[in-house]
Structures are given as structure tokens and as C-alpha cells.
Scaffold this active site. Structure first.
Site, PDB file in Angstrom:
ATOM      1  NE  ARG A 129      38.037  41.954  44.440  1.00 22.53           N
ATOM      2  CZ  ARG A 129      38.130  42.533  45.649  1.00 22.53           C
ATOM      3  NH1 ARG A 129      38.417  43.818  45.747  1.00 22.53           N
ATOM      4  NH2 ARG A 129      37.931  41.831  46.742  1.00 22.53           N
ATOM      5  NE  ARG A 137      41.315  39.652  47.349  1.00 23.63           N
ATOM      6  CZ  ARG A 137      40.939  40.611  48.153  1.00 23.63           C
ATOM      7  NH1 ARG A 137      41.034  41.864  47.764  1.00 23.63           N
ATOM      8  NH2 ARG A 137      40.464  40.342  49.350  1.00 23.63           N
TER       9      ARG A 137
HETATM   10  P1  AMP Z   1      41.445  43.034  51.878  1.00 28.84           P
HETATM   11  O1  AMP Z   1      42.358  42.984  50.711  1.00 28.84           O
HETATM   12  O2  AMP Z   1      41.567  44.301  52.667  1.00 28.84           O
HETATM   13  O3  AMP Z   1      40.019  42.708  51.528  1.00 28.84           O
HETATM   14  O4  AMP Z   1      41.920  41.872  52.890  1.00 28.84           O
HETATM   15  C1  AMP Z   1      41.883  40.499  52.493  1.00 28.84           C
HETATM   16  C2  AMP Z   1      42.012  39.611  53.724  1.00 28.84           C
HETATM   17  O5  AMP Z   1      43.262  39.884  54.390  1.00 28.84           O
HETATM   18  C3  AMP Z   1      40.954  39.812  54.797  1.00 28.84           C
HETATM   19  O6  AMP Z   1      39.785  39.054  54.530  1.00 28.84           O
HETATM   20  C4  AMP Z   1      41.685  39.315  56.040  1.00 28.84           C
HETATM   21  O7  AMP Z   1      41.736  37.908  56.075  1.00 28.84           O
HETATM   22  C5  AMP Z   1      43.118  39.802  55.797  1.00 28.84           C
HETATM   23  N1  AMP Z   1      43.366  41.148  56.361  1.00 28.84           N
HETATM   24  C6  AMP Z   1      43.621  42.301  55.655  1.00 28.84           C
HETATM   25  N2  AMP Z   1      43.806  43.339  56.485  1.00 28.84           N
HETATM   26  C7  AMP Z   1      43.671  42.856  57.745  1.00 28.84           C
HETATM   27  C8  AMP Z   1      43.719  43.424  59.043  1.00 28.84           C
HETATM   28  N3  AMP Z   1      43.949  44.753  59.207  1.00 28.84           N
HETATM   29  N4  AMP Z   1      43.529  42.617  60.118  1.00 28.84           N
HETATM   30  C9  AMP Z   1      43.295  41.290  59.969  1.00 28.84           C
HETATM   31  N5  AMP Z   1      43.212  40.683  58.771  1.00 28.84           N
HETATM   32  C10 AMP Z   1      43.398  41.444  57.662  1.00 28.84           C
END
Ligand code: AMP
Length: 190
Positions: A129, A137
Site C-alpha cells: 500500500r 499515509r
Molecule cells: P485506520 O485508517 O483505521 O487504520 O486508522 C489509522 C489510525 O487512526 C490508527 O492507527 C489510530 O491512530 C487512529 N484511529 C482510527 N480509528 C480510531 C479509533 N476508533 N480509536 C482510536 N484511534 C483511531
């Protein structure tokens, strides 16, 4: 009738891809806390700058911020036909807060889809990715991924028994090719 789903799984399991397809195929609203947080970072606000350092460390953003972000959406008109939660809940406290939010709007979850993928495969996927998106990212690197995986196992996976007790868990083989995973989810929702 509405369809209210959670898609669950470790980083790189394919939650975002499958959630986008579910949004398209079932006309339900995809709510991704990761996307919401990245949008806040892109806006370069004070809050965004704080969030950026948390994301780059692979840690979790506070439950308080997340619950406020998601709470405003679930009750909104976009979710009339249902929703698919991608990346939320990530802690038991968030799962409990979600139940409370749903109770207030007289809704309930129909299924919690769990994408099962080996940790080893995740490292390769995240590297892929990062290459595909040109490193869009900043948390898609091996070091942060290891931290995100640890956080997943320590803080997020413990939610599974919570949903198992409610008989909502549906395991999906996330090692299959993307289209096959979509088909498996489709069968589960029938
Ligand atoms: P993701 O895109 O779902 O992989 O999220 C990327 C990052 O956003 C994670 O590594 C966390 O730092 C933060 N994050 C996303 N969703 C949450 C959540 N529900 N609670 C806490 N941190 C979150």
C-alpha cells in the site's frame, strides 16, 4: 429496514476496501474514523496537528475525540439506510459508547464482520500500500505497523468477546483475494 455493520480486523486486513464495496452495494454509509482523522490532519488545525503525532506513533487517538466524531454521524440522514463502521470501535470503552449511541437512536448492530489475516501477510500488504500510494499515509511503514499491530492485539482484539457474547461475530477469511472476500461477506449478509 436498515443494515448496521461493523468491519473489524488488524491494520492492512482490507477493512477500507471492503467497507467501500459495502457502501456501494448496499447503499449504506461508510464511516471510517481513520479517514475522518486524516481529514482533520489535512485541515492543519491545532487538533489536526495533535492527531498527526498520535497517528505517526501508531497509538490510538483518545476515546473522547473518536466518540464525538462518530456520534454526530450515526444519527444523521446519511445513515438512514444503515452504516458500516470501519476502524471503530477500537477499544471496549468505544464499543460500550457505541451501544449507548445506538440505544438513543433506537438502532442495533446486525453483524460484526471480522477479517482474519495473518500478521506476516499484513506487513507485505502495508508495504504494498505504501508503494502504491507513494507513501500517502505516514503511518504505513514497518516500524509504525508493528506498533499498530501490537495496539490491535492489546486494545482492539479484546472487544471480540464483547460482540461474541451478543452473537454478532462473523469470521471472514481475509487471506482470500479481494473479490472472494467480498463474495464471502455477501454470503454472510444473506
Ligand atoms: P485506520 O485508517 O483505521 O487504520 O486508522 C489509522 C489510525 O487512526 C490508527 O492507527 C489510530 O491512530 C487512529 N484511529 C482510527 N480509528 C480510531 C479509533 N476508533 N480509536 C482510536 N484511534 C483511531
Amino acid at each position: 429496514m436498515s443494515l448496521n455493520l461493523v468491519i473489524f480486523g488488524p491494520p492492512g486486513a482490507g477493512k477500507g476496501t471492503q467497507a467501500a464495496r459495502l457502501q456501494q452495494n448496499y447503499k449504506i454509509k461508510k464511516l471510517s474514523t481513520g479517514d475522518m482523522l486524516r481529514a482533520e490532519v489535512a485541515s492543519d488545525s491545532d487538533l489536526g496537528r495533535k492527531i498527526q503525532s498520535v497517528l505517526d506513533a501508531g497509538e490510538l487517538v483518545s476515546d473522547e475525540i473518536i466518540i464525538e466524531l462518530i456520534g454526530n454521524c450515526i444519527a444523521g440522514p446519511d445513515c438512514a439506510k444503515g452504516f458500516i463502521l470501519d476502524g471503530f470501535p477500537r477499544t471496549v470503552a468505544q464499543a460500550e459508547a457505541l451501544d449507548e449511541m445506538l440505544r438513543k437512536v433506537k438502532r442495533k448492530l446486525d453483524h460484526v464482520l471480522v477479517l482474519e489475516v495473518d500478521d506476516k501477510a499484513l506487513v507485505d500488504r502495508i508495504k504494498g500500500r505504501a508503494a502504491e500510494t507513494g507513501g500517502a499515509r505516514t503511518d504505513d511503514n514497518e516500524e509504525t505497523l508493528k506498533k499498530r499491530l501490537k495496539v490491535y492485539h492489546d486494545q482492539t482484539a479484546p472487544i471480540l468477546p464483547y460482540y461474541e457474547a451478543k452473537n454478532l461475530l462473523r469470521a471472514i477469511d481475509g487471506m482470500q483475494p479481494v473479490d472472494e472476500v467480498t463474495a464471502l461477506i455477501g454470503k454472510t449478509l444473506k
